[in-house]
Write a protein that holds these residues in place. Structure first.
Motif, PDB file in Angstrom:
ATOM      1  N   LEU A 169       1.161  -1.184  -0.037  1.00 11.51           N
ATOM      2  CA  LEU A 169       0.026  -0.050   0.125  1.00 11.51           C
ATOM      3  C   LEU A 169       0.871   1.168  -0.082  1.00 11.51           C
ATOM      4  O   LEU A 169       1.866   1.446   0.853  1.00 11.51           O
ATOM      5  CB  LEU A 169      -0.795  -0.055   1.216  1.00 11.51           C
ATOM      6  CG  LEU A 169      -2.135  -0.883   1.197  1.00 11.51           C
ATOM      7  CD1 LEU A 169      -1.673  -2.337   1.800  1.00 11.51           C
ATOM      8  CD2 LEU A 169      -3.301  -0.386   2.277  1.00 11.51           C
ATOM      9  N   TYR A 170       0.565   2.298  -0.938  1.00 11.49           N
ATOM     10  CA  TYR A 170       1.478   3.351  -0.972  1.00 11.49           C
ATOM     11  C   TYR A 170       0.931   4.545  -0.270  1.00 11.49           C
ATOM     12  O   TYR A 170      -0.380   4.732  -0.333  1.00 11.49           O
ATOM     13  CB  TYR A 170       1.604   3.706  -2.561  1.00 11.49           C
ATOM     14  CG  TYR A 170       2.390   2.618  -3.103  1.00 11.49           C
ATOM     15  CD1 TYR A 170       3.951   2.480  -2.935  1.00 11.49           C
ATOM     16  CD2 TYR A 170       1.834   1.728  -3.811  1.00 11.49           C
ATOM     17  CE1 TYR A 170       4.363   1.248  -3.490  1.00 11.49           C
ATOM     18  CE2 TYR A 170       2.414   0.536  -4.439  1.00 11.49           C
ATOM     19  CZ  TYR A 170       3.845   0.501  -4.132  1.00 11.49           C
ATOM     20  OH  TYR A 170       4.530  -0.566  -4.503  1.00 11.49           O
ATOM     21  N   VAL A 171       1.717   5.105   0.484  1.00 13.34           N
ATOM     22  CA  VAL A 171       1.167   6.343   1.350  1.00 13.34           C
ATOM     23  C   VAL A 171       1.487   7.771   0.596  1.00 13.34           C
ATOM     24  O   VAL A 171       2.438   7.850   0.255  1.00 13.34           O
ATOM     25  CB  VAL A 171       1.836   6.358   2.834  1.00 13.34           C
ATOM     26  CG1 VAL A 171       1.221   7.238   3.629  1.00 13.34           C
ATOM     27  CG2 VAL A 171       1.830   4.931   3.387  1.00 13.34           C
ATOM     28  N   ILE A 172       0.322   8.627   0.447  1.00 13.85           N
ATOM     29  CA  ILE A 172       0.572   9.879  -0.244  1.00 13.85           C
ATOM     30  C   ILE A 172       0.077  10.766   0.695  1.00 13.85           C
ATOM     31  O   ILE A 172      -0.660  10.615   1.509  1.00 13.85           O
ATOM     32  CB  ILE A 172      -0.398   9.687  -1.640  1.00 13.85           C
ATOM     33  CG1 ILE A 172      -1.887   9.494  -1.320  1.00 13.85           C
ATOM     34  CG2 ILE A 172       0.475   8.843  -2.429  1.00 13.85           C
ATOM     35  CD1 ILE A 172      -2.463   9.512  -2.545  1.00 13.85           C
ATOM     36  N   ASP A 173       0.639  12.243   0.482  1.00 10.06           N
ATOM     37  CA  ASP A 173       0.145  13.239   1.307  1.00 10.06           C
ATOM     38  C   ASP A 173      -1.024  13.801   0.502  1.00 10.06           C
ATOM     39  O   ASP A 173      -1.442  13.453  -0.690  1.00 10.06           O
ATOM     40  CB  ASP A 173       1.221  14.138   1.233  1.00 10.06           C
ATOM     41  CG  ASP A 173       1.852  14.720   0.139  1.00 10.06           C
ATOM     42  OD1 ASP A 173       1.259  14.721  -0.920  1.00 10.06           O
ATOM     43  OD2 ASP A 173       3.044  15.537   0.362  1.00 10.06           O
ATOM     44  N   GLU A 174      -1.328  15.262   0.828  1.00 10.03           N
ATOM     45  CA  GLU A 174      -2.586  15.663   0.206  1.00 10.03           C
ATOM     46  C   GLU A 174      -2.605  16.131  -1.249  1.00 10.03           C
ATOM     47  O   GLU A 174      -3.298  16.444  -1.925  1.00 10.03           O
ATOM     48  CB  GLU A 174      -3.201  16.928   1.351  1.00 10.03           C
ATOM     49  CG  GLU A 174      -1.941  18.033   1.348  1.00 10.03           C
ATOM     50  CD  GLU A 174      -1.130  17.808   2.324  1.00 10.03           C
ATOM     51  OE1 GLU A 174      -0.921  16.890   2.638  1.00 10.03           O
ATOM     52  OE2 GLU A 174      -0.208  18.803   2.515  1.00 10.03           O
ATOM     53  N   ASN A 175      -1.043  16.322  -1.357  1.00 19.51           N
ATOM     54  CA  ASN A 175      -0.687  16.589  -3.051  1.00 19.51           C
ATOM     55  C   ASN A 175      -0.596  15.324  -4.044  1.00 19.51           C
ATOM     56  O   ASN A 175       0.081  15.453  -5.013  1.00 19.51           O
ATOM     57  CB  ASN A 175       0.321  17.381  -3.065  1.00 19.51           C
ATOM     58  CG  ASN A 175       0.001  18.907  -2.492  1.00 19.51           C
ATOM     59  OD1 ASN A 175      -0.961  19.412  -2.326  1.00 19.51           O
ATOM     60  ND2 ASN A 175       1.098  19.243  -1.455  1.00 19.51           N
ATOM     61  N   LYS A 176      -0.982  14.171  -3.366  1.00 14.28           N
ATOM     62  CA  LYS A 176      -0.621  12.786  -3.886  1.00 14.28           C
ATOM     63  C   LYS A 176       0.612  12.536  -3.916  1.00 14.28           C
ATOM     64  O   LYS A 176       1.120  11.705  -4.940  1.00 14.28           O
ATOM     65  CB  LYS A 176      -1.401  12.995  -5.450  1.00 14.28           C
ATOM     66  CG  LYS A 176      -3.046  13.174  -5.296  1.00 14.28           C
ATOM     67  CD  LYS A 176      -3.579  12.778  -6.561  1.00 14.28           C
ATOM     68  CE  LYS A 176      -5.143  12.847  -6.442  1.00 14.28           C
ATOM     69  NZ  LYS A 176      -5.929  12.947  -7.739  1.00 14.28           N
ATOM     70  N   LYS A 177       1.637  13.208  -3.360  1.00 14.36           N
ATOM     71  CA  LYS A 177       3.046  13.100  -3.246  1.00 14.36           C
ATOM     72  C   LYS A 177       3.299  11.701  -2.751  1.00 14.36           C
ATOM     73  O   LYS A 177       2.600  11.290  -1.646  1.00 14.36           O
ATOM     74  CB  LYS A 177       3.918  14.111  -2.917  1.00 14.36           C
ATOM     75  CG  LYS A 177       4.142  15.269  -3.729  1.00 14.36           C
ATOM     76  CD  LYS A 177       5.044  16.154  -3.463  1.00 14.36           C
ATOM     77  CE  LYS A 177       4.514  17.497  -4.454  1.00 14.36           C
ATOM     78  NZ  LYS A 177       5.835  18.494  -4.384  1.00 14.36           N
ATOM     79  N   LEU A 178       4.071  10.749  -3.311  1.00 14.70           N
ATOM     80  CA  LEU A 178       4.406   9.581  -2.427  1.00 14.70           C
ATOM     81  C   LEU A 178       5.318   9.890  -1.196  1.00 14.70           C
ATOM     82  O   LEU A 178       6.468  10.435  -1.423  1.00 14.70           O
ATOM     83  CB  LEU A 178       5.280   8.683  -3.353  1.00 14.70           C
ATOM     84  CG  LEU A 178       5.551   7.254  -3.060  1.00 14.70           C
ATOM     85  CD1 LEU A 178       4.413   6.238  -2.673  1.00 14.70           C
ATOM     86  CD2 LEU A 178       6.442   6.709  -4.030  1.00 14.70           C
ATOM     87  N   VAL A 179       4.908   9.378   0.006  1.00 11.05           N
ATOM     88  CA  VAL A 179       5.665   9.633   1.304  1.00 11.05           C
ATOM     89  C   VAL A 179       6.170   8.219   1.887  1.00 11.05           C
ATOM     90  O   VAL A 179       7.030   8.407   2.975  1.00 11.05           O
ATOM     91  CB  VAL A 179       5.027  10.815   2.047  1.00 11.05           C
ATOM     92  CG1 VAL A 179       4.821  12.119   1.677  1.00 11.05           C
ATOM     93  CG2 VAL A 179       3.467  10.177   2.604  1.00 11.05           C
ATOM     94  N   GLY A 180       5.323   7.228   1.667  1.00 10.85           N
ATOM     95  CA  GLY A 180       5.653   6.063   2.453  1.00 10.85           C
ATOM     96  C   GLY A 180       5.157   4.789   1.700  1.00 10.85           C
ATOM     97  O   GLY A 180       4.406   4.718   0.785  1.00 10.85           O
ATOM     98  N   VAL A 181       5.658   3.730   2.268  1.00 10.32           N
ATOM     99  CA  VAL A 181       5.008   2.304   1.794  1.00 10.32           C
ATOM    100  C   VAL A 181       4.757   1.488   2.879  1.00 10.32           C
ATOM    101  O   VAL A 181       5.576   1.461   3.908  1.00 10.32           O
ATOM    102  CB  VAL A 181       5.884   1.825   0.843  1.00 10.32           C
ATOM    103  CG1 VAL A 181       7.421   1.444   1.178  1.00 10.32           C
ATOM    104  CG2 VAL A 181       5.298   0.679  -0.013  1.00 10.32           C
ATOM    105  N   VAL A 182       3.784   0.575   2.794  1.00  4.34           N
ATOM    106  CA  VAL A 182       3.358  -0.481   4.011  1.00  4.34           C
ATOM    107  C   VAL A 182       3.273  -1.661   2.981  1.00  4.34           C
ATOM    108  O   VAL A 182       2.468  -1.784   2.172  1.00  4.34           O
ATOM    109  CB  VAL A 182       2.367  -0.116   4.737  1.00  4.34           C
ATOM    110  CG1 VAL A 182       1.863  -0.998   5.726  1.00  4.34           C
ATOM    111  CG2 VAL A 182       2.498   1.414   5.199  1.00  4.34           C
TER     112      VAL A 182
END
Lengths: 447, 447
Positions: A169-182
């Motif tokens: 699962l990819y974690v994105i911020d409010e601008n849809k930028k990639l910030v993490g992965v689980v």
């Protein structure tokens, strides 16, 4: 059950119109097996086969076939039914399929599809084929870092019913930028009430959307990933490349290397018709034909030497052949090595120096051997001419096989031009010049 | 952060003995990055680097290095610490590592390891390296068909903490025979109280333990699996082969294909010393040298023809070269095609027939071209001799490049023997016999 028995059974079901039994049988098969069955089935049964097959299985089937058969299936299904199936195909495979279709038909298919699917696939088709964007799928699951593990698992579940290839699962911020992965594994181990931001991995490794597919494949291979996220220049998550597509990239790149080495022309496989295969092979052969004639005209200029000592010719095939052989060996080391090594100045110079030493060693060994043979067969003078020539041509042949592909790739030309046959043919010329040059210089001792 | 900056930072931490900061930095790195860092670090820092590195990271590091560096790490760690790390390494990688160690040391390592680990890895080491057994790991999760999904998830969770590569749960019966498979995705979607036997997939595709690694790789590629179970002759589950190992197989097999095609000898890369590379290349070259001399002795038998018409020699390099080139092209198609196609009678006969037609088409095109050139350069009689010879040699060269590797693989010989250089050298002989044979027959028109 093997394919033969399965084919017989299938034909019976189709003939007796036993749709339920047919579908139960299909239920137990993997997509690859369904495709094998379709290929094994005589063409007259294809139409009925497709009409009995549930939509989801047709989508699977299409993804396993090569492009000629894919188009046949679409044509048999008709545009309306095809577009329904396209709606449920994986987007990256669909984009590849649609890129094979003529422009007129393409518009028809796209407008018959669901609007959202159609828009998505058109977006995917806009990326160059051999890049991260060209091989990615947009079927991934994104979450926000303030989700709990429990929320994330729920979202994951709801997607798992539709798509097969989700591992992260990819974690994105409010601008849809990639910030993490689980990974699903992290979620399994974690407590349901934990926050995603506390368990996610921050230093996400991602592929820029224009990265060459070979580099993406290397990335997945190095890190043993099941998928790698693809981002645009603003680090906005655009899609993922999965490990099964990467295996195809490795197979494709290896085939391309072999096509280069053998100058065998692009895209010739067991099923290519003879006329097409000839057409693809001929350009190289005709070029090599002219280079071969050049070798002949070199001999022409040594006609005088040749008429005086016809026996010189006896060693010509061996010398020319050996020079070509060592050149091909070096070429293979270079072409394969450039896949896994960096192409920097230091590496390249070290390699050239190594091959120079190799040329000297094999030159001396083979030269000494052939000196003995030529001395016994003809005379000591002959032995010297042939032996010395072989030492010189083996060194030069080795260097040609090493440096020509490196230079071509350095000046930005496609190193595909430096095939084994080309190196062999060029080395023919070098070897003839050296051999007859030395023989002409030592003519007085030969006659 | 790139490797250079990371290296500088690492050296600072090591010099200032900042163990905590060092370990925090390592925490954020993938195994491949740690290995890159280790390789970039000057050797004098290696000892301290290893002494600061947590055990789990050393295990990861070792699995990423190639065998020379692996042995260096073991030596720096000493037997006792090494064996502690071996206990936590993945078993398939450990088996590969131990197979590189000398017999005396091996016994020491094995006895210092935990008994169970030691027994397991010795079992793995007993399978031939390029088979399913040789590349499998025994870190998999098995369940029984009477488990509920909830039980299975619990078992899955407890294993997920120790191993990275689990994607499927394998269902076995009371005799440890493989009877089904469930993916983590199936479990996510299913209800916790469902029975495994109701959601499992029965037609499990598995690899026999002695299956060639290339076939195992094909299996995973065809079915887009993440792992495939390996079973013995009684269908007892013995281990799994995972997709990351399969990528390595594809890379290795492609390298082997290229080594075959170029006769370049096994295991020559950018770092192989010149002497070793020469030693590996020479056997082939010396064999080809003698075959090349055979060509010369054929010319010897045509000495009479040659002395009368020296100009015949001018076309010899071109004819010999072209025959070799078309042979190499066919060879590449065959070698590459045998990777992805079945090797059955029908496929092979179809291919030979196709290549025969290709030989005729390119023979006629190139023959006509060279007829014109030879007629202009020498005479019409010359044009006929050269043109007809080229048609014949191109057909024969194409057939030789197609059939020789097929025949070799059919009679169970290693088709590696049919390299490009070998085909080229054999085709030299065919082409000389045909060319001078035709010329001798038509001698009266040439002089």
């Amino acid at each position: 059950m093997d394919t033969n028995k399965l084919t017989v059974l299938t034909i019976r079901y189709l003939k007796e119109a036993q749709k339920t039994a047919f579908q139960e049988m299909i239920e137990e098969l993997h997509p690859y097996d369904i495709a094998e069955l379709y290929r094994a089935l005589p063409e007259k049964h294809h139409y009925k086969f497709l009409s009995f097959l549930p939509k989801a299985n047709i989508a699977d089937l299409i993804m396993e076939l090569d492009s000629d058969m894919q188009l046949e299936v679409l044509q048999k299904l008709g545009i309306e039914r095809s577009s329904k199936i396209m709606d449920i195909m994986e987007n990256d495979d669909l984009a590849d399929l649609l890129s094979e279709i003529s422009e007129d038909n393409l518009a028809e298919y796209l407008s018959a599809m669901e609007q959202e699917e159609s828009r998505t696939v058109q977006q995917l088709m806009s990326y160059p084929p051999e890049t991260a964007g060209g091989i990615m799928t947009n079927e991934f699951v994104w979450i926000r870092d303030y989700y709990t593990v429990r929320d994330a698992v729920e979202k994951f579940k709801s997607f798992a019913e539709f798509t097969r290839n989700i591992y992260y699962l990819y974690v994105i911020d409010e601008n849809k930028k990639l910030v993490g992965v689980v990974s699903y594994r992290d979620m399994l181990i974690a407590d349901g009430s934990e926050m995603i931001r506390d368990i996610m991995f921050n230093r996400v490794i991602s592929a820029p959307i224009d990265m060459d597919q070979e580099e993406v494949a290397q990335m997945i291979e190095r890190y043993d990933f099941l998928a790698v996220p693809v981002v645009d220049e603003n680090n906005v998550l655009k899609g993922i490349v999965t490990v099964d597509d990467v295996i195809d990239v490795f197979i494709e790149e290896a085939r391309e290397d072999i096509e280069k080495l053998s100058a065998s022309g692009k895209d010739i496989d067991f099923n290519t018709p003879a006329f097409v295969a000839s057409y693809r092979r001929l350009p190289w052969l005709i070029l090599l034909l002219f280079i071969g004639l050049l070798s002949g005209s070199i001999l022409d200029s040594f006609e005088n030497t040749l008429e005086q000592v016809v026996a010189l010719i006896f060693f010509m095939p061996m010398i020319a052949g050996m020079t070509g052989n060592t050149g091909t060996q070096s070429l293979a080391v270079v072409v394969r090595g450039l896949v896994t090594n960096d192409n920097d100045r230091k590496t390249v110079l070290k390699l050239i120096w190594r091959e120079f030493k190799v040329g000297i060693i094999i030159g001396i060994v083979c030269g000494a051997l052939v000196f003995l043979i030529a001395t016994l067969w003809q005379s000591v003078a002959f032995g010297i001419v042939v032996g010395v020539s072989l030492v010189a041509t083996l060194i030069i042949g080795t260097m040609a096989g090493t440096t020509i592909p490196i230079i071509l790739s350095r000046v930005g030309l496609d190193p595909a031009v430096a095939s084994g046959p080309l190196i062999t043919t060029i080395n023919d010329i070098f070897s003839l010049l050296i051999y007859f040059g030395i023989a002409t210089a030592l003519m007085q001792f030969l006659i």
